[in-house]
Design a protein around this motif. Sequence first.
Motif, PDB file in Angstrom:
ATOM      1  N   THR A 142       0.843  -1.189   0.000  1.00  0.00           N
ATOM      2  CA  THR A 142       0.000   0.000   0.000  1.00  0.00           C
ATOM      3  C   THR A 142       0.884   1.247   0.000  1.00  0.00           C
ATOM      4  O   THR A 142       2.065   1.186   0.363  1.00  0.00           O
ATOM      5  CB  THR A 142      -0.929   0.046   1.231  1.00  0.00           C
ATOM      6  OG1 THR A 142      -0.127   0.230   2.404  1.00  0.00           O
ATOM      7  CG2 THR A 142      -1.769  -1.217   1.342  1.00  0.00           C
ATOM      8  N   LEU A 143       0.313   2.359  -0.378  1.00  0.00           N
ATOM      9  CA  LEU A 143       1.050   3.619  -0.370  1.00  0.00           C
ATOM     10  C   LEU A 143       1.542   3.925   1.044  1.00  0.00           C
ATOM     11  O   LEU A 143       2.694   4.326   1.241  1.00  0.00           O
ATOM     12  CB  LEU A 143       0.182   4.755  -0.914  1.00  0.00           C
ATOM     13  CG  LEU A 143       0.840   6.128  -0.994  1.00  0.00           C
ATOM     14  CD1 LEU A 143       2.096   6.088  -1.861  1.00  0.00           C
ATOM     15  CD2 LEU A 143      -0.162   7.144  -1.536  1.00  0.00           C
ATOM     16  N   ASP A 144       0.698   3.719   2.028  1.00  0.00           N
ATOM     17  CA  ASP A 144       1.069   3.927   3.421  1.00  0.00           C
ATOM     18  C   ASP A 144       2.301   3.095   3.779  1.00  0.00           C
ATOM     19  O   ASP A 144       3.265   3.599   4.365  1.00  0.00           O
ATOM     20  CB  ASP A 144      -0.112   3.575   4.324  1.00  0.00           C
ATOM     21  CG  ASP A 144       0.171   3.809   5.796  1.00  0.00           C
ATOM     22  OD1 ASP A 144       0.764   2.905   6.434  1.00  0.00           O
ATOM     23  OD2 ASP A 144      -0.188   4.886   6.309  1.00  0.00           O
TER      24      ASP A 144
ATOM     25  N   LYS B 234       4.531   1.757   1.774  1.00  0.00           N
ATOM     26  CA  LYS B 234       5.703   2.192   1.003  1.00  0.00           C
ATOM     27  C   LYS B 234       6.329   3.435   1.624  1.00  0.00           C
ATOM     28  O   LYS B 234       7.550   3.531   1.758  1.00  0.00           O
ATOM     29  CB  LYS B 234       5.310   2.471  -0.449  1.00  0.00           C
ATOM     30  CG  LYS B 234       4.962   1.222  -1.230  1.00  0.00           C
ATOM     31  CD  LYS B 234       4.488   1.576  -2.634  1.00  0.00           C
ATOM     32  CE  LYS B 234       4.052   0.345  -3.387  1.00  0.00           C
ATOM     33  NZ  LYS B 234       3.522   0.677  -4.726  1.00  0.00           N
ATOM     34  N   ILE B 235       5.492   4.396   2.015  1.00  0.00           N
ATOM     35  CA  ILE B 235       6.013   5.620   2.634  1.00  0.00           C
ATOM     36  C   ILE B 235       6.641   5.296   3.983  1.00  0.00           C
ATOM     37  O   ILE B 235       7.733   5.785   4.306  1.00  0.00           O
ATOM     38  CB  ILE B 235       4.906   6.680   2.763  1.00  0.00           C
ATOM     39  CG1 ILE B 235       4.471   7.148   1.364  1.00  0.00           C
ATOM     40  CG2 ILE B 235       5.389   7.865   3.599  1.00  0.00           C
ATOM     41  CD1 ILE B 235       3.241   8.035   1.357  1.00  0.00           C
TER      42      ILE B 235
ATOM     43  N   ARG C 173      -4.575  11.408  -6.169  1.00  0.00           N
ATOM     44  CA  ARG C 173      -3.429  11.503  -7.073  1.00  0.00           C
ATOM     45  C   ARG C 173      -3.338  12.927  -7.645  1.00  0.00           C
ATOM     46  O   ARG C 173      -4.311  13.463  -8.162  1.00  0.00           O
ATOM     47  CB  ARG C 173      -3.574  10.484  -8.198  1.00  0.00           C
ATOM     48  CG  ARG C 173      -2.400  10.487  -9.125  1.00  0.00           C
ATOM     49  CD  ARG C 173      -2.624   9.524 -10.290  1.00  0.00           C
ATOM     50  NE  ARG C 173      -1.490   9.606 -11.173  1.00  0.00           N
ATOM     51  CZ  ARG C 173      -0.631   8.615 -11.370  1.00  0.00           C
ATOM     52  NH1 ARG C 173      -0.813   7.471 -10.767  1.00  0.00           N
ATOM     53  NH2 ARG C 173       0.391   8.776 -12.188  1.00  0.00           N
TER      54      ARG C 173
ATOM     55  N   ARG D  95      -2.195  15.034  -3.447  1.00  0.00           N
ATOM     56  CA  ARG D  95      -1.975  14.397  -2.149  1.00  0.00           C
ATOM     57  C   ARG D  95      -1.147  15.272  -1.223  1.00  0.00           C
ATOM     58  O   ARG D  95      -0.257  15.994  -1.638  1.00  0.00           O
ATOM     59  CB  ARG D  95      -1.256  13.061  -2.316  1.00  0.00           C
ATOM     60  CG  ARG D  95      -2.180  11.962  -2.757  1.00  0.00           C
ATOM     61  CD  ARG D  95      -1.623  10.603  -2.399  1.00  0.00           C
ATOM     62  NE  ARG D  95      -2.593   9.607  -2.755  1.00  0.00           N
ATOM     63  CZ  ARG D  95      -2.603   8.940  -3.902  1.00  0.00           C
ATOM     64  NH1 ARG D  95      -1.697   9.183  -4.819  1.00  0.00           N
ATOM     65  NH2 ARG D  95      -3.521   8.042  -4.134  1.00  0.00           N
TER      66      ARG D  95
ATOM     67  N   VAL E 298       7.608   6.978  -5.263  1.00  0.00           N
ATOM     68  CA  VAL E 298       6.710   6.274  -4.351  1.00  0.00           C
ATOM     69  C   VAL E 298       5.293   6.830  -4.408  1.00  0.00           C
ATOM     70  O   VAL E 298       4.324   6.077  -4.410  1.00  0.00           O
ATOM     71  CB  VAL E 298       7.259   6.329  -2.897  1.00  0.00           C
ATOM     72  CG1 VAL E 298       6.268   5.739  -1.919  1.00  0.00           C
ATOM     73  CG2 VAL E 298       8.589   5.606  -2.822  1.00  0.00           C
ATOM     74  N   VAL E 299       5.173   8.157  -4.456  1.00  0.00           N
ATOM     75  CA  VAL E 299       3.857   8.799  -4.465  1.00  0.00           C
ATOM     76  C   VAL E 299       3.547   9.219  -5.895  1.00  0.00           C
ATOM     77  O   VAL E 299       4.186  10.124  -6.419  1.00  0.00           O
ATOM     78  CB  VAL E 299       3.826  10.033  -3.523  1.00  0.00           C
ATOM     79  CG1 VAL E 299       2.436  10.652  -3.505  1.00  0.00           C
ATOM     80  CG2 VAL E 299       4.270   9.656  -2.121  1.00  0.00           C
TER      81      VAL E 299
ATOM     82  N   TYR F 105       2.655  15.880  -5.056  1.00  0.00           N
ATOM     83  CA  TYR F 105       2.203  15.770  -3.676  1.00  0.00           C
ATOM     84  C   TYR F 105       2.919  16.829  -2.854  1.00  0.00           C
ATOM     85  O   TYR F 105       3.920  17.402  -3.282  1.00  0.00           O
ATOM     86  CB  TYR F 105       2.488  14.376  -3.097  1.00  0.00           C
ATOM     87  CG  TYR F 105       3.953  14.081  -2.934  1.00  0.00           C
ATOM     88  CD1 TYR F 105       4.588  14.284  -1.716  1.00  0.00           C
ATOM     89  CD2 TYR F 105       4.719  13.626  -4.006  1.00  0.00           C
ATOM     90  CE1 TYR F 105       5.933  14.044  -1.562  1.00  0.00           C
ATOM     91  CE2 TYR F 105       6.061  13.373  -3.861  1.00  0.00           C
ATOM     92  CZ  TYR F 105       6.675  13.580  -2.649  1.00  0.00           C
ATOM     93  OH  TYR F 105       8.024  13.341  -2.499  1.00  0.00           O
TER      94      TYR F 105
END
Length: 160
Positions: A10-12, A14-15, A39, A42, A75-76, A80
């Motif tokens: 998930t993005l969470d 990955k961050i 997107r 963010r 990553v994002v 953002y």
Amino acid sequence: MTNDESAPVTLDEKIRAVVGSVLRPTEYFLVDLNIRGHRGTRVVELFVDGDDGIGHDDLAAISRDVGFELDVDDVVPGSYTLDVSSPGIKRPLTAPRQYQKNVGRELRIKYDDPDDGSTQYEVVTLAAADDETVTIELPSGATQTLPYTAIERAKIELPW
């Protein structure tokens, strides 16, 4: 290419992985992560703390390093905004290290009593904290040890 089940998906996640790699060699730790928007619009909010607090210069350095890693690894998706700050006194405690650095302070806490399952909400003194549990001193003077999973919310109670 093999499928690594432990790889963040998930993005969470990955961050958090990027932030963890940036913070690992430092005295600082991630308290919370909040991702808002969609997107291209963010906002990634990171709340970082240290056992002895954190200064503006340190926050700026962490922001620069995390932003660089997020951009290099793309990553994002899309554009953002990255916002890195300390959690501040008004944010709830979430990490064991936050509890550990605040031993001796008063907390306003909401928790599930392990003895009877009832929900308790009161001001207590944080007597001890480790990686698994906290010990609180109740207004009656009695102490109670709670696993972090029993705590719904805890904030530092300001003395004024």
